[in-house]
Design a protein around this motif. Structure first.
Motif, mmCIF file in Angstrom:
data_model
loop_
_atom_site.group_PDB
_atom_site.id
_atom_site.type_symbol
_atom_site.label_atom_id
_atom_site.label_comp_id
_atom_site.label_asym_id
_atom_site.label_seq_id
_atom_site.Cartn_x
_atom_site.Cartn_y
_atom_site.Cartn_z
ATOM 1 N N PRO A 32 0.818 -1.228 0.000
ATOM 2 C CA PRO A 32 0.000 0.000 0.000
ATOM 3 C C PRO A 32 0.846 1.271 0.000
ATOM 4 O O PRO A 32 0.477 2.269 -0.626
ATOM 5 N N LEU A 33 2.006 1.240 0.680
ATOM 6 C CA LEU A 33 2.909 2.392 0.686
ATOM 7 C C LEU A 33 3.428 2.665 -0.720
ATOM 8 O O LEU A 33 3.428 3.823 -1.187
ATOM 9 N N LEU A 34 3.852 1.619 -1.420
ATOM 10 C CA LEU A 34 4.390 1.802 -2.768
ATOM 11 C C LEU A 34 3.315 2.279 -3.741
ATOM 12 O O LEU A 34 3.585 3.089 -4.627
ATOM 13 N N ARG A 35 2.085 1.792 -3.560
ATOM 14 C CA ARG A 35 0.980 2.277 -4.409
ATOM 15 C C ARG A 35 0.761 3.771 -4.198
ATOM 16 O O ARG A 35 0.571 4.528 -5.154
ATOM 17 N N GLU A 36 0.763 4.194 -2.936
ATOM 18 C CA GLU A 36 0.563 5.607 -2.622
ATOM 19 C C GLU A 36 1.685 6.468 -3.190
ATOM 20 O O GLU A 36 1.440 7.534 -3.765
ATOM 21 N N LEU A 37 2.922 6.012 -3.067
ATOM 22 C CA LEU A 37 4.050 6.790 -3.578
ATOM 23 C C LEU A 37 4.052 6.837 -5.099
ATOM 24 O O LEU A 37 4.381 7.863 -5.698
ATOM 25 N N ARG A 38 3.648 5.733 -5.731
ATOM 26 C CA ARG A 38 3.565 5.722 -7.195
ATOM 27 C C ARG A 38 2.505 6.713 -7.671
ATOM 28 O O ARG A 38 2.705 7.452 -8.638
ATOM 29 N N GLU A 39 1.392 6.762 -6.953
ATOM 30 C CA GLU A 39 0.322 7.684 -7.317
ATOM 31 C C GLU A 39 0.764 9.135 -7.121
ATOM 32 O O GLU A 39 0.497 9.995 -7.959
ATOM 33 N N ARG A 40 1.460 9.404 -6.021
ATOM 34 C CA ARG A 40 1.953 10.772 -5.785
ATOM 35 C C ARG A 40 2.925 11.198 -6.880
ATOM 36 O O ARG A 40 2.866 12.324 -7.362
ATOM 37 N N SER A 41 3.827 10.299 -7.260
ATOM 38 C CA SER A 41 4.812 10.634 -8.297
ATOM 39 C C SER A 41 4.133 10.890 -9.625
ATOM 40 O O SER A 41 4.514 11.799 -10.365
ATOM 41 N N THR A 42 3.110 10.101 -9.935
ATOM 42 C CA THR A 42 2.377 10.289 -11.187
ATOM 43 C C THR A 42 1.676 11.644 -11.203
ATOM 44 O O THR A 42 1.723 12.379 -12.185
ATOM 45 N N LEU A 43 1.048 11.995 -10.089
ATOM 46 C CA LEU A 43 0.365 13.283 -9.991
ATOM 47 C C LEU A 43 1.357 14.431 -10.066
ATOM 48 O O LEU A 43 1.109 15.453 -10.695
ATOM 49 N N GLY A 44 2.532 14.257 -9.416
ATOM 50 C CA GLY A 44 3.559 15.291 -9.459
ATOM 51 C C GLY A 44 4.088 15.509 -10.864
ATOM 52 O O GLY A 44 4.292 16.635 -11.299
ATOM 53 N N ALA A 45 4.284 14.408 -11.616
ATOM 54 C CA ALA A 45 4.761 14.514 -12.985
ATOM 55 C C ALA A 45 3.733 15.187 -13.874
ATOM 56 O O ALA A 45 4.048 15.986 -14.753
ATOM 57 N N THR A 46 2.438 14.890 -13.628
ATOM 58 C CA THR A 46 1.373 15.523 -14.408
ATOM 59 C C THR A 46 1.320 17.014 -14.134
ATOM 60 O O THR A 46 1.146 17.824 -15.042
ATOM 61 N N ALA A 47 1.521 17.390 -12.855
ATOM 62 C CA ALA A 47 1.485 18.817 -12.496
ATOM 63 C C ALA A 47 2.639 19.582 -13.117
ATOM 64 O O ALA A 47 2.517 20.732 -13.506
ATOM 65 N N ASP A 48 3.827 18.918 -13.235
ATOM 66 C CA ASP A 48 4.990 19.577 -13.847
ATOM 67 C C ASP A 48 4.752 19.801 -15.334
ATOM 68 O O ASP A 48 5.245 20.733 -15.908
#
Length: 202
Positions: free
Chosen positions: A186-202
């Motif tokens: 669950p931690l890795l899923r959350e971090l993967r989702e955060r990174s994806t959202l961060g990349a989209t925002a950039d």
């Protein structure tokens, strides 16, 4: 040069903020005799607070209309001071998650060894198992994914944990196939989702 607007800066942990700023200033001092310039210092302050640079900090600020709406909106309840704040995570995984910013970057090096190990799995996600990396390429990935200026420690610990393999005298690195424990998923899923959202925002 006129100042267009104020740039608020919030640090979640003043101790981690000070440590990160000190490390950045020390690294700058080793590379340069002069004090950091205005823009360099702004970037250091922004990174110490968990942002990529001053532009990223500016981009994260709400517009005037958004700020006004936030004042009128009902306040969210604060997460509990103790115990897991994320409903899907164990307490240890939750502690590790708190070391990462909303874009999935590691803000500080945890003091507790087991939390360090969990945090390293979060960095392991960002490497491609199908390619070989040079040491500068490894450093580049790590520098994108953490905010406290110590890619050497992170690279060494990833190798020690057998999440990365180093060969040819350190000239080549590769991501090792590893199976995280169920507690980590669950931690890795959350971090993967955060990174994806961060990349989209950039």
């Amino acid at each position: 040069m006129p100042r267009d607007r104020l740039i608020p800066l919030q640090a979640e942990d003043i101790s981690a903020f000070a440590k990160s700023l000190r490390q950045q200033l020390s690294a700058h001092q080793e590379a340069n005799a002069a004090l950091p310039g205005h823009l360099s210092l702004l970037n250091m302050l922004a990174r110490a607070a968990g942002h990529r640079n001053i532009q990223s900090l500016k981009a994260s600020q709400p517009s005037t209309s958004q700020a006004a709406s936030a004042v009128l909106a009902p306040t969210k309840s604060l997460p509990p001071a103790r115990g897991p704040r994320h409903p899907d995570l164990s307490e240890l995984a939750d502690r590790a998650l708190r070391q990462f910013d909303p874009q999935g970057r590691l803000m500080r090096w945890p003091s507790r060894h087991q939390v360090q190990r969990y945090a390293l799995w979060g960095l392991w996600l960002h490497f491609d198992s199908r390619r070989r990396y040079t040491e500068p390429e490894i450093n580049e990935v790590l520098n994108r994914q953490h905010c406290f200026g110590d890619h050497c420690t992170l690279r060494r610990e990833l190798v020690n944990m057998k999440l990365l393999a180093r060969s040819d005298g350190g000239r080549e690195y590769r991501k090792l196939a590893a199976r995280p424990e169920a507690d980590l998923l669950p931690l890795l899923r959350e971090l993967r989702e955060r990174s994806t959202l961060g990349a989209t925002a950039d």
